[in-house]
Design an enzyme around this catalytic site. Structure first.
Site, short mmCIF file in Angstrom:
data_model
loop_
_atom_site.label_atom_id
_atom_site.label_comp_id
_atom_site.label_asym_id
_atom_site.label_seq_id
_atom_site.Cartn_x
_atom_site.Cartn_y
_atom_site.Cartn_z
N GLU A 168 0.73 -1.42 -0.07
CA GLU A 168 -0.16 0.00 0.09
C GLU A 168 0.87 1.20 0.03
O GLU A 168 0.89 2.03 0.84
CB GLU A 168 -1.03 0.04 1.34
CG GLU A 168 -1.77 -1.14 1.12
CD GLU A 168 -2.99 -1.07 2.52
OE1 GLU A 168 -2.85 -0.11 3.18
OE2 GLU A 168 -3.77 -1.82 2.40
N GLU A 367 -5.09 -8.80 1.24
CA GLU A 367 -5.66 -8.42 2.52
C GLU A 367 -6.94 -8.18 2.17
O GLU A 367 -7.29 -7.61 1.36
CB GLU A 367 -5.08 -7.28 2.90
CG GLU A 367 -3.67 -7.20 3.60
CD GLU A 367 -3.25 -6.18 4.26
OE1 GLU A 367 -3.98 -5.00 4.75
OE2 GLU A 367 -1.92 -5.61 4.16
C1 BGP Z 1 -4.19 -2.12 5.69
C2 BGP Z 1 -2.70 -2.05 6.30
C3 BGP Z 1 -2.44 -3.04 7.36
C4 BGP Z 1 -3.55 -2.96 8.21
C5 BGP Z 1 -4.95 -2.96 7.61
C6 BGP Z 1 -6.10 -2.75 8.72
O1 BGP Z 1 -4.17 -0.86 5.28
O2 BGP Z 1 -1.75 -2.69 4.99
O3 BGP Z 1 -1.23 -2.79 7.94
O4 BGP Z 1 -3.22 -2.36 9.41
O5 BGP Z 1 -5.13 -2.03 6.70
O6 BGP Z 1 -6.08 -1.44 9.02
P1 BGP Z 1 -6.11 -0.79 10.45
O7 BGP Z 1 -5.03 -1.30 11.17
O8 BGP Z 1 -6.07 0.62 10.02
O9 BGP Z 1 -7.66 -0.87 10.85
#
Ligand code: BGP
Length: 462
Positions: A168, A367
């Site tokens: 990302e 993800e």
């Molecule tokens: C994505 C990232 C992760 C993770 C996930 C969940 O954007 O790659 O690192 O953290 O989101 O988001 P958050 O932790 O902000 O709830």
């Protein structure tokens, strides 16, 4: 058993995480500081309940038991990231031998459990010294990244064949240079554009370096958070707003990484507003010659937009939002804990877009997941009954399955995340894992979704 949704042979079932979010041990064995260690030191109030990255889920010490659990719940693949500041403290110079031992151990342990490691080089975690040099605004930092990437390929590619340059990469741009949710908390679109551009260049240079290693079956990719843009209506003004949002948030990385060039319309917009980054001779050729082999797709939420209601304040800082407003669709389904809309079909739309407009590049869902607060509410007989997570995954998988049936080149599904981990500013507020982590005792307990996933991966469907 006949399955309604059977996935192709060899489908990748697993999960993803990143170094800063699980390793802990931030001061151990020679690790250097990254921007997260630093930001927490100077502004701990920016993190939910003042919880910082020092310990997180203690994977640094517990990786063996954790990998055993991955095996138990049917993982055949797992994405982790290397901490640049651990491997090369300060970001440049000598490799830290203790870090090499740690990552060797993790990789070997995964392989011994028949879990393929997918290794990512950069997940939001700039070494502090390099941030002080300007971070991604600096072309010298790009070169330091390429040196780091080469070290990683040299050290680990005898056993790792799937590599990713960035996770990302737009998030540090948004968080650090536009919307103030990551260090260094700058609000300046032209600096944001420079950061974005340099990460694109860094990725292409790492791809170029990777190919020189001639790794058997080696593949290199990038992981992008693709948030498909949906216009409020078919009104041309809404459609245009949606197209521009897509240019800023998806195509700004997707096009150069997969097609090797920037969309002309995006270049025109930035030019008109005096926001174009500084480039160098040869960059165009570099991009065209070093597109990725594989694309990881992180998908959490759609982006719904409409034409602007009012003209932007000409004295406010230039922002992508000068071209569209966010649109809250009536009746949308929400993950209220994270404030993100849940729209399962988005995953299918992304895959169709990749098929039609991006040469059907090999991809996978790298993800997808659902963070929920106070999950202990759902404890029953010692297990968190996360039926909402099972439903979330199942409904996304149905759309992914349909895309595959229609010829999309998607090879796997990784949940965010394996075990509850630390998040960038939410710390341990929202829990995403198959495995629950008690952050006081570090005890791990499988949630109901872990049992469900074990069955799905064993049957290769449901
Ligand atoms: C994505 C990232 C992760 C993770 C996930 C969940 O954007 O790659 O690192 O953290 O989101 O988001 P958050 O932790 O902000 O709830």
């Amino acid at each position: 058993m006949t399955l309604e949704y059977k996935f192709p042979e060899g489908f990748w079932w697993g999960s993803a995480t990143s170094a800063t979010q699980i390793e802990g041990a931030t001061n151990e064995d020679g690790k250097g500081k990254n921007i997260w260690d630093h930001w927490y030191e100077v502004e701990s109030n920016r993190f939910f309940e003042n919880v910082g990255p020092q310990i997180t889920s203690d994977f640094y010490h517990q990786y063996k038991e954790d990998i055993k659990l991955m095996k138990d719940i049917g993982h055949n693949s797992f994405r982790l990231s290397i901490s640049w500041a651990r491997l090369i403290p300060g970001g440049r110079g000598e490799v830290n031998p203790e870090a090499v031992t740690f990552y060797n151990n993790v990789i070997d342990e995964l392989l011994a459990n028949d879990i393929e490691p997918f290794v990512n080089l950069f997940h939001f975690d700039m070494p502090l010294e390099l941030q002080h040099e300007g971070g991604w605004e600096s072309r010298e930092v790009v070169e330091a990244f390429v040196t780091y990437a080469k070290e990683a390929f040299r050290l680990f590619s005898d056993r790792v064949s799937k590599w990713f340059t960035f996770n990302e990469p737009i998030v540090p741009v948004e968080g650090g240079y536009l919307y103030d949710f990551h260090y260094p908390n700058i609000v300046d679109a032209s600096r944001a554009a420079q950061v974005a551009y340099h990460t694109v260049i860094a990725s292409a240079k790492a791809v170029e370096a990777f190919r020189e290693f001639e790794i058997v079956n080696g593949k290199i990719g990038i992981i992008l958070n693709l948030t498909p843009s949906y216009p409020r209506s078919n009104n041309p003004a809404d459609v245009k707003a949606s197209r521009i949002a897509d240019l800023f948030f998806n195509r700004s990385f997707l096009d150069p990484a997969v097609l090797g060039e920037y969309p002309q319309e995006l270049v025109e917009i930035l030019k008109e507003h005096g926001q174009l980054p500084i480039t160098e001779d040869g960059d165009k050729d570099l991009l065209i010659a070093n597109t990725v082999d594989i694309l990881g797709v992180n998908y959490y939420q759609p982006r719904r937009v409409k034409a602007k209601e009012t003209l932007p304040n000409p004295y406010s800082p230039f922002m992508p939002e000068w071209f569209f407003d966010h649109y809250q669709m009536p009746g949308r389904k929400m993950n209220v804990y994270r404030g993100w809309e849940i729209y399962e079909k988005g995953i299918y739309d992304i895959m169709q877009n990749l098929k039609t407009n991006y040469g059907n590049i090999e991809s996978f869902v790298s993800e997808n997941g659902m963070g929920v607060q106070d999950e202990h509410r759902f404890l029953k007989d010692g297990q968190i009954q996360d039926d909402y997570r099972i439903e979330f995954i199942r409904e996304h998988l149905k759309w992914l399955h349909k895309a595959i049936e229609e010829g999309c080149n998607a090879k796997g599904y990784h949940l965010w995340t394996f075990m509850d981990n630390w998040s960038w500013s939410n710390a341990y507020k929202n829990r995403y894992g198959f495995v629950s982590v008690n952050i006081n005792t570090q005890e791990r307990t499988l949630k109901k979704s872990a049992d469900w996933m074990k069955e799905v991966s064993e049957l290769n469907g449901f």
